[in-house]
Design an enzyme around this catalytic site. Sequence first.
Site, mmCIF file in Angstrom:
data_model
loop_
_atom_site.group_PDB
_atom_site.id
_atom_site.type_symbol
_atom_site.label_atom_id
_atom_site.label_comp_id
_atom_site.label_asym_id
_atom_site.label_seq_id
_atom_site.Cartn_x
_atom_site.Cartn_y
_atom_site.Cartn_z
ATOM 1 N N HIS A 1 2.348 -6.989 10.215
ATOM 2 C CA HIS A 1 1.668 -7.747 11.276
ATOM 3 C C HIS A 1 0.852 -6.786 12.148
ATOM 4 C CE1 HIS A 1 0.990 -10.115 14.904
ATOM 5 N NE2 HIS A 1 1.692 -9.225 15.602
ATOM 6 N N ASP B 1 -32.620 -1.808 13.442
ATOM 7 C CA ASP B 1 -31.384 -1.945 12.659
ATOM 8 C C ASP B 1 -30.468 -0.814 13.068
ATOM 9 O OD1 ASP B 1 -29.426 -2.248 10.468
ATOM 10 O OD2 ASP B 1 -30.930 -3.568 9.604
ATOM 11 N N TRP C 1 4.725 0.009 12.546
ATOM 12 C CA TRP C 1 3.367 0.483 12.208
ATOM 13 C C TRP C 1 3.231 1.974 12.441
ATOM 14 C CZ3 TRP C 1 -1.211 1.851 15.237
ATOM 15 C CH2 TRP C 1 -0.942 2.084 16.581
ATOM 16 N N SER D 1 -13.540 4.349 6.564
ATOM 17 C CA SER D 1 -14.354 3.221 7.033
ATOM 18 C C SER D 1 -14.652 3.344 8.525
ATOM 19 C CB SER D 1 -13.608 1.920 6.746
ATOM 20 O OG SER D 1 -14.136 0.873 7.512
ATOM 21 N N SER D 2 -13.601 3.624 9.323
ATOM 22 C CA SER D 2 -13.797 3.701 10.780
ATOM 23 C C SER D 2 -14.700 4.862 11.153
ATOM 24 C CB SER D 2 -12.460 3.886 11.494
ATOM 25 O OG SER D 2 -11.654 2.781 11.308
ATOM 26 N N HIS E 1 -2.434 6.875 20.834
ATOM 27 C CA HIS E 1 -2.822 6.443 22.173
ATOM 28 C C HIS E 1 -4.332 6.207 22.308
ATOM 29 C CE1 HIS E 1 -1.736 4.944 25.969
ATOM 30 N NE2 HIS E 1 -2.845 5.488 26.404
ATOM 31 N N GLU F 1 -6.122 5.388 19.995
ATOM 32 C CA GLU F 1 -6.340 4.221 19.138
ATOM 33 C C GLU F 1 -6.216 2.916 19.925
ATOM 34 O OE1 GLU F 1 -7.286 3.491 16.142
ATOM 35 O OE2 GLU F 1 -6.630 1.397 16.125
ATOM 36 N N TYR G 1 -6.910 2.536 22.934
ATOM 37 C CA TYR G 1 -8.112 2.430 23.774
ATOM 38 C C TYR G 1 -9.339 2.084 22.941
ATOM 39 C CZ TYR G 1 -5.353 4.119 27.639
ATOM 40 O OH TYR G 1 -4.406 4.243 28.613
ATOM 41 N N SER H 1 -17.704 -6.882 30.779
ATOM 42 C CA SER H 1 -18.736 -6.468 31.736
ATOM 43 C C SER H 1 -20.086 -7.080 31.408
ATOM 44 C CB SER H 1 -18.875 -4.944 31.742
ATOM 45 O OG SER H 1 -17.645 -4.340 31.948
ATOM 46 N N HIS I 1 3.956 9.887 26.311
ATOM 47 C CA HIS I 1 4.669 8.838 27.053
ATOM 48 C C HIS I 1 5.232 7.782 26.096
ATOM 49 C CE1 HIS I 1 0.590 6.587 27.687
ATOM 50 N NE2 HIS I 1 1.181 6.131 26.626
ATOM 51 N N HIS I 2 4.841 7.843 24.831
ATOM 52 C CA HIS I 2 5.460 6.976 23.829
ATOM 53 C C HIS I 2 6.788 7.553 23.354
ATOM 54 C CE1 HIS I 2 1.838 4.443 23.265
ATOM 55 N NE2 HIS I 2 1.210 5.550 23.589
ATOM 56 N N THR J 1 -8.871 2.491 35.575
ATOM 57 C CA THR J 1 -8.689 1.102 35.160
ATOM 58 C C THR J 1 -8.772 0.189 36.377
ATOM 59 O OG1 THR J 1 -7.182 1.989 33.517
ATOM 60 C CG2 THR J 1 -7.284 -0.383 33.712
ATOM 61 N N LYS K 1 -12.263 -0.535 37.344
ATOM 62 C CA LYS K 1 -12.872 -1.598 36.544
ATOM 63 C C LYS K 1 -12.452 -2.974 37.026
ATOM 64 C CE LYS K 1 -13.855 0.799 32.319
ATOM 65 N NZ LYS K 1 -15.165 0.170 32.124
ATOM 66 N N ARG L 1 13.594 -4.296 20.155
ATOM 67 C CA ARG L 1 12.525 -4.820 19.308
ATOM 68 C C ARG L 1 12.870 -4.553 17.843
ATOM 69 N NH1 ARG L 1 7.702 -0.319 19.926
ATOM 70 N NH2 ARG L 1 6.569 -1.824 18.663
#
Lengths: 283, 538
Positions: free
Chosen positions: B81, B110, B146, B173-174, B257, B259, B261, B272, B306-307, B332, B335, B454
Amino acid sequence: MSTNNEYYIPHKATWPIVGTGGLMIMLAGFANYLNGSSIGSGMMMLGLSIFIVMLGGWFTLQATESEAGMYNKGVGISYRMGMMWFIFSEIMFFAVFFGTLWYTRNLSVPWLADEITGSTLWPNFEDVWPTNGPGNRGGDYEPMGAFGLPLLNTLLLLSSGVTCTWAHHGLLEKNRDQLIKGLAATVGLGFLFVACQALEYHEAYVDMGLTLGSGIYGSTFFMLTGFHGLHVCIGAIILSVVLFRSWKGHFTPENHFAFEAAAWYWHFVDVVWLGLFIFVYLM
Amino acid sequence: MSAVASEHEHTDDHHDHGPAKGWMRWIVTTNHKDIGSMYLIFALIMFFVGGTMALIIRAELFEPGMQFVEPQFFNSMTTMHALVMVFGAVMPAFVGFANWMIPMMIGAPDMALPRMNNMSFWMLVAGILMLASTLFMEGGAPASGWTLYPPLVLQTGDALPFAVFSVHLLGISSIMGAINIIATILNMRAPKMSLMQMPLFVWTWLITGFLLIAIMPVFAGAVTMLLTDRFFETSFFDAAGGGDPVLYQHIFWFFGHPEVYVMILPTFGIASTIIPVFARKPLFGYSSMVYATASIAFLSFIVWAHHMFTVGMPISGELFFMYATMIIAVPTGVKIFNWTATMWKGAMTFEAPMLFSIAFVVLFTLGGFTGLMMSIAPVDFQYHDTYFIVAHFHYTLVPASVFILMAGGYFWIPKWTGKMYDERLARLHFWLSAISVNILFFPQHFLGLAGMPRRIPDYATQFSDWNMVSSIGAFIFGFSQLMFVYIVIKTIKGKDCADATDEVWEDAAKHGLEWTLPSPVPYHTFATPPEKIPTEHF
């Protein structure tokens, strides 16, 4: 800043899907091979062949279009940006393995030997480098010294950087003889480097007992030098294509993106080797 | 005769202004609009594939005890998932918007590298196909979460090398997509548009592209080491050989991390873009938005551990990563305040894109605050690996990224198709989504604070009530999303839909170049760069 006047937009690209298919078949084949399936190696070869055909076709197409004058300055800038960012992504890829080396040497191996972990689990394990860990993974081995083949390889790669720049000067000064000789020397030195590295690996595996399985030292040593060697091969192949195109009379002092990209890539491979020589062999 | 024929072919080649005929058009296309559509449709399909997996999870958790699936398969579902939603749905959807909108927003004909653009899309499809194939393999799909932590992930069956190579393909790809976007933005802008005149969606993608190029190779390196540890006797993550499984976690989160963002910065960009149009005011604090985005991107590289607060780290590490993480709240917050100030005293109307955007501002703030709670290391010891973290990141991804993707879809589809979507149904879609998403995720905060871990298929009975509520919310939310598909298809077919004007939204042309083009937008746009650019914002 903008250069989009008469920017060349190609239509109907067929090579991307061919390349994607080839790469996917190759990787699926490799995965099957690792899982012990009999179709694995066949799939790998098929995928690799498709991929090589794609590279040939796509390079030919780009070279033809470039020689036909279809790329203006703006297209050239896009290509250069593409190459620079690609090299940046490669730098980050190597950074992972350099980071791994740093982490194990400075953090995890000392932790394994400190008074908390070491005295309870592995009282005889000492914090030294190189190490194959408290489990003596892969058995006894001899670490690779810096001053035999590795030093020779350093000299070979550094000289190839010089010949590459010499070839570039030849191209800029319309001295085609110097361009071709310089490129040929660069490609030759590159493949000589790969041959020396093969010899070094042979020595490590046969005479020194040093393998990919020799604990964290063997893992980091072969992973770093191996991926670098792979990149030398890729760079030498790119340079060979550029040599072939030079011999066919391609490139002008104003229009030679392929040469520049190959040269940038070659210098990047060169710098990575210097990092390897210092952090893997010398320190 | 032959001369005429060849001349005809020649002219034909140079007037290649329409799409090619037949299904091969989609395979070989280099047009940014075609490729953008393919990305968006692919992402929408994957959104439902990943959503089905989420509903399997929620169905199993509806009641305590084992109901429908085996624990191993349950863990495969949580893993797949996440991977499908991150790499198959959210990221490709933003790349789809980037493909469609960036050339139109900056006045370019283009993307800078159209052939590579085609390849990055097909590499994505290849990567996801390879990932999906692991579901049908001996030993099942990866069931490690994941994050693919060793040593657990090394116990995966035949799926492991396929999962590793799918990460490689998705990474290629990315990276290709990101290189293309950066080259387009830097090299293809209309001559009159300076960097500080670019729409914020373009800015956020420029920075996101940089993040992607920096982190995808890191993930590729990490999974490569998993592969060699399993098949080639290396000891990177094995203490007996001198390695360390925690090293994998450091490398993974150095990727992971930034990622997350990658999934939120383009969200900020679209919000915006939308909010000023419906507030009928220029965006408040344009340059501070740009600097805040850049600051968030920079900080994302120095907060990864922090993870890992509970994994064991020197106290100086815990403190550094705790304070660095808290600092992210500053840009943040800039924003959030800027969006609020943009709406302040605006002549607001509440069409579907605006409704989704307002919900994003509110609910993303909520997700941000729970993140701030967990940035406090001693507090995180309590929350780590509970449903609290699940609630936190789903608040930042579903009512933030996914809501803004929906908002962007409604906002731009009239420009793409020339038809207005069904506003009444879209608002219904919004209200169903906004209510059910809170029924789905809000109770998970309570579950986590009460200690429910979890990634478990069964739980103690004291967690029953809120799990039941959460599952009900999940099914309402999941099925509500079918409305989006219906509305999109109805708009594309165009029967019973009003025609969209060129500007689509009132005075939108003040806000961006894309609204100066006709609706539906022609196959090729800005063959010559625009003379004037909108200056409303600057």
